[in-house]
Design a protein around this motif. Structure first.
Motif, PDB file in Angstrom:
ATOM      1  N   GLU A  10      33.522  -1.260 -35.299  1.00 47.43           N
ATOM      2  CA  GLU A  10      32.668  -0.109 -35.580  1.00 47.43           C
ATOM      3  C   GLU A  10      31.426  -0.523 -36.363  1.00 47.43           C
ATOM      4  O   GLU A  10      30.328   0.000 -36.145  1.00 47.43           O
ATOM      5  CB  GLU A  10      33.448   0.955 -36.344  1.00 47.43           C
ATOM      6  CG  GLU A  10      34.532   1.648 -35.529  1.00 47.43           C
ATOM      7  CD  GLU A  10      33.952   2.490 -34.387  1.00 47.43           C
ATOM      8  OE1 GLU A  10      32.727   2.742 -34.372  1.00 47.43           O
ATOM      9  OE2 GLU A  10      34.729   2.890 -33.498  1.00 47.43           O
ATOM     10  N   VAL A  13      29.022  -2.024 -33.929  1.00 47.42           N
ATOM     11  CA  VAL A  13      28.333  -0.985 -33.154  1.00 47.42           C
ATOM     12  C   VAL A  13      27.116  -0.489 -33.921  1.00 47.42           C
ATOM     13  O   VAL A  13      26.030  -0.295 -33.351  1.00 47.42           O
ATOM     14  CB  VAL A  13      29.288   0.181 -32.826  1.00 47.42           C
ATOM     15  CG1 VAL A  13      28.506   1.346 -32.193  1.00 47.42           C
ATOM     16  CG2 VAL A  13      30.404  -0.267 -31.902  1.00 47.42           C
ATOM     17  N   GLN A  14      27.287  -0.291 -35.227  1.00 51.74           N
ATOM     18  CA  GLN A  14      26.186   0.202 -36.047  1.00 51.74           C
ATOM     19  C   GLN A  14      25.035  -0.802 -36.102  1.00 51.74           C
ATOM     20  O   GLN A  14      23.865  -0.421 -36.059  1.00 51.74           O
ATOM     21  CB  GLN A  14      26.681   0.527 -37.467  1.00 51.74           C
ATOM     22  CG  GLN A  14      27.680   1.663 -37.520  1.00 51.74           C
ATOM     23  CD  GLN A  14      27.136   2.928 -36.849  1.00 51.74           C
ATOM     24  OE1 GLN A  14      26.030   3.374 -37.137  1.00 51.74           O
ATOM     25  NE2 GLN A  14      27.943   3.487 -35.952  1.00 51.74           N
ATOM     26  N   GLY A  17      23.165  -0.779 -32.778  1.00 48.29           N
ATOM     27  CA  GLY A  17      22.356   0.417 -32.569  1.00 48.29           C
ATOM     28  C   GLY A  17      21.235   0.595 -33.557  1.00 48.29           C
ATOM     29  O   GLY A  17      20.177   1.140 -33.206  1.00 48.29           O
ATOM     30  N   SER A  18      21.423   0.157 -34.814  1.00 47.49           N
ATOM     31  CA  SER A  18      20.430   0.465 -35.853  1.00 47.49           C
ATOM     32  C   SER A  18      19.571  -0.715 -36.270  1.00 47.49           C
ATOM     33  O   SER A  18      18.484  -0.509 -36.831  1.00 47.49           O
ATOM     34  CB  SER A  18      21.138   1.027 -37.096  1.00 47.49           C
ATOM     35  OG  SER A  18      21.969   0.032 -37.687  1.00 47.49           O
ATOM     36  N   LYS A  23      16.299  -2.526 -26.311  1.00 45.74           N
ATOM     37  CA  LYS A  23      17.494  -2.816 -25.507  1.00 45.74           C
ATOM     38  C   LYS A  23      17.479  -4.276 -25.034  1.00 45.74           C
ATOM     39  O   LYS A  23      18.528  -4.909 -24.939  1.00 45.74           O
ATOM     40  CB  LYS A  23      17.561  -1.889 -24.292  1.00 45.74           C
ATOM     41  CG  LYS A  23      17.924  -0.447 -24.606  1.00 45.74           C
ATOM     42  CD  LYS A  23      18.063   0.346 -23.318  1.00 45.74           C
ATOM     43  CE  LYS A  23      18.414   1.803 -23.605  1.00 45.74           C
ATOM     44  NZ  LYS A  23      18.552   2.581 -22.354  1.00 45.74           N
ATOM     45  N   THR A  47      22.305   4.302 -24.259  1.00 48.08           N
ATOM     46  CA  THR A  47      21.731   3.936 -25.559  1.00 48.08           C
ATOM     47  C   THR A  47      22.314   2.603 -25.998  1.00 48.08           C
ATOM     48  O   THR A  47      23.317   2.132 -25.453  1.00 48.08           O
ATOM     49  CB  THR A  47      22.060   4.991 -26.620  1.00 48.08           C
ATOM     50  OG1 THR A  47      23.479   4.980 -26.876  1.00 48.08           O
ATOM     51  CG2 THR A  47      21.633   6.389 -26.167  1.00 48.08           C
ATOM     52  N   LYS A  48      21.713   1.992 -27.020  1.00 48.50           N
ATOM     53  CA  LYS A  48      22.223   0.703 -27.502  1.00 48.50           C
ATOM     54  C   LYS A  48      23.658   0.840 -28.007  1.00 48.50           C
ATOM     55  O   LYS A  48      24.495  -0.032 -27.774  1.00 48.50           O
ATOM     56  CB  LYS A  48      21.309   0.158 -28.604  1.00 48.50           C
ATOM     57  CG  LYS A  48      19.896  -0.175 -28.123  1.00 48.50           C
ATOM     58  CD  LYS A  48      19.116  -0.927 -29.167  1.00 48.50           C
ATOM     59  CE  LYS A  48      18.873  -0.127 -30.433  1.00 48.50           C
ATOM     60  NZ  LYS A  48      18.001   1.050 -30.199  1.00 48.50           N
ATOM     61  N   TYR A  49      23.962   1.934 -28.701  1.00 50.69           N
ATOM     62  CA  TYR A  49      25.323   2.156 -29.185  1.00 50.69           C
ATOM     63  C   TYR A  49      26.295   2.202 -28.002  1.00 50.69           C
ATOM     64  O   TYR A  49      27.358   1.567 -28.016  1.00 50.69           O
ATOM     65  CB  TYR A  49      25.404   3.484 -29.958  1.00 50.69           C
ATOM     66  CG  TYR A  49      24.600   3.545 -31.229  1.00 50.69           C
ATOM     67  CD1 TYR A  49      25.133   3.092 -32.432  1.00 50.69           C
ATOM     68  CD2 TYR A  49      23.308   4.071 -31.229  1.00 50.69           C
ATOM     69  CE1 TYR A  49      24.395   3.171 -33.612  1.00 50.69           C
ATOM     70  CE2 TYR A  49      22.565   4.142 -32.395  1.00 50.69           C
ATOM     71  CZ  TYR A  49      23.114   3.693 -33.589  1.00 50.69           C
ATOM     72  OH  TYR A  49      22.382   3.763 -34.754  1.00 50.69           O
ATOM     73  N   GLN A  50      25.929   2.976 -26.977  1.00 49.59           N
ATOM     74  CA  GLN A  50      26.808   3.137 -25.822  1.00 49.59           C
ATOM     75  C   GLN A  50      26.914   1.841 -25.015  1.00 49.59           C
ATOM     76  O   GLN A  50      27.984   1.516 -24.496  1.00 49.59           O
ATOM     77  CB  GLN A  50      26.296   4.279 -24.937  1.00 49.59           C
ATOM     78  CG  GLN A  50      26.379   5.651 -25.575  1.00 49.59           C
ATOM     79  CD  GLN A  50      25.606   6.700 -24.790  1.00 49.59           C
ATOM     80  OE1 GLN A  50      24.577   6.411 -24.172  1.00 49.59           O
ATOM     81  NE2 GLN A  50      26.097   7.936 -24.818  1.00 49.59           N
ATOM     82  N   PHE A  52      26.782  -1.166 -26.173  1.00 50.78           N
ATOM     83  CA  PHE A  52      27.669  -2.088 -26.871  1.00 50.78           C
ATOM     84  C   PHE A  52      29.122  -1.662 -26.712  1.00 50.78           C
ATOM     85  O   PHE A  52      29.992  -2.493 -26.436  1.00 50.78           O
ATOM     86  CB  PHE A  52      27.281  -2.166 -28.347  1.00 50.78           C
ATOM     87  CG  PHE A  52      27.970  -3.293 -29.078  1.00 50.78           C
ATOM     88  CD1 PHE A  52      27.472  -4.581 -29.012  1.00 50.78           C
ATOM     89  CD2 PHE A  52      29.119  -3.054 -29.819  1.00 50.78           C
ATOM     90  CE1 PHE A  52      28.109  -5.620 -29.676  1.00 50.78           C
ATOM     91  CE2 PHE A  52      29.762  -4.086 -30.483  1.00 50.78           C
ATOM     92  CZ  PHE A  52      29.254  -5.376 -30.416  1.00 50.78           C
ATOM     93  N   ARG A  53      29.403  -0.370 -26.874  1.00 49.60           N
ATOM     94  CA  ARG A  53      30.786   0.113 -26.747  1.00 49.60           C
ATOM     95  C   ARG A  53      31.327  -0.134 -25.335  1.00 49.60           C
ATOM     96  O   ARG A  53      32.458  -0.599 -25.172  1.00 49.60           O
ATOM     97  CB  ARG A  53      30.852   1.600 -27.073  1.00 49.60           C
ATOM     98  CG  ARG A  53      30.689   1.942 -28.545  1.00 49.60           C
ATOM     99  CD  ARG A  53      30.884   3.439 -28.786  1.00 49.60           C
ATOM    100  NE  ARG A  53      30.654   3.785 -30.180  1.00 49.60           N
ATOM    101  CZ  ARG A  53      31.585   3.653 -31.141  1.00 49.60           C
ATOM    102  NH1 ARG A  53      32.784   3.192 -30.844  1.00 49.60           N
ATOM    103  NH2 ARG A  53      31.290   4.005 -32.390  1.00 49.60           N
TER     104      ARG A  53
END
Length: 297
Positions: A10, A13-14, A17-18, A23, A47-50, A52-53
């Motif tokens: 987790e 992920v942060q 994304g941050s 991308k 999105t970058k978060y998505q 990566f997940r």
């Protein structure tokens, strides 16, 4: 290799994304960590978060190989020096990197850049050594085939087998090689590309040395091609001196000549094939001699 704890994932992920603004930066980081080219593009619309997940889920399904890449991703993200200056919230990106680094160190997952570089150098050296050993073994096997051909009872078959061996040798040297083929007017034993020139290949294994007529017929095949074409005549028994003299004096010679002795030196590993051919070409260009023995180069 153990699975990555959920808390570390987790935190990663942060960071993805941050702390990364583009991308393309995330895709490059994933690619460098071992994610396949298809894998880096599969979720490019998210999105970058998505991204990566979703990529992480794919790696979960890949088993041990996927876990290794996950560990590489954690290391790469935790070792970021700082966020991209273009991210909307730079302090939030810094906090995300610090938190991932703390958790990764706590779980003994983080490899320092120096340790990672050393490991990569060791792996690269080991890979290079293994490839070099494999190449030596392959060349030794080709040489064994070459030696066995000398006692082959069928002389015609021996010539065909020599063509096959030469094809394997050119491919071993990772040269762009084309096997034997026929046109409406002639037959070519093969062709190889070296330094932007295409060399038509003629292979002869006869008891007697090649004579002027043999060279003239082959030279005619070469001359009917465009200027970037040259000829490589390989005669196991060598060439008559009078035949070679004619091409030493030729105004526009496009032939390079090799014999059984040249092949022996190359197949025994005493002279690299590609460098031997280049040295032969240099001798033909500088000295005007198309038939300089490999051992004298």
């Amino acid at each position: 290799m153990e699975p990555i704890p959920l808390s570390v994932f987790e935190a990663a992920v942060q960071v993805a994304g941050s702390a990364l603004h583009y991308k393309s930066s995330l895709k490059r980081l994933m690619r460098n960590s071992g994610v396949s080219a298809n894998g880096t593009e599969r979720y490019a619309d998210l999105t970058k978060y998505q991204m990566f997940r979703s990529t992480w889920d794919d790696l979960d399904r890949a088993g041990a190989r996927g876990r290794k890449v996950q560990h590489n991703l954690i290391t790469a993200l935790a070792n970021l020096d700082k966020p991209d200056p273009n991210v909307p919230d730079v302090p939030a990106g810094e906090r995300a990197i610090d938190e991932l680094r703390r958790l990764a160190q706590q779980e003994n997952l983080l490899v320092s850049p120096e340790d990672l570089a050393r490991a990569e150098r060791r792996q690269a050296a080991a890979t290079a050594a293994a490839e070099s050993a494999s190449k030596r073994e392959q060349l030794a096997a080709l040489n064994d085939r070459f030696q066995a051909l000398h006692s082959h009872p069928d002389r015609q078959r021996r010539g065909y087998d020599l063509e096959k061996l030469l094809a394997a040798l050119f491919r071993w040297a990772e040269l762009d090689y084309h096997g034997s083929y026929k046109t409406e007017t002639d037959q070519i034993d093969g062709a190889v590309t070296l330094d932007s020139f295409t060399y038509l290949i003629e292979v002869r294994w006869r008891e007697d040395a090649a004579v002027a007529t043999d060279l003239a017929v082959f030279a005619d095949k070469v001359e009917r091609r465009i200027d970037a074409t040259r000829g490589m005549f390989i005669s196991m028994a060598g060439f008559r001196p009078t035949a070679v003299d004619r091409y030493r004096q030729a105004k526009e010679n496009r032939l390079v000549l090799l014999d059984g002795g040249d092949l022996a030196w190359i197949l025994e590993g005493r002279f690299d094939l590609t460098e031997a051919l280049r040295a032969k070409v240099r001798a033909a260009s500088i000295q005007g001699d198309p038939y300089v023995p490999v051992y004298s180069l």
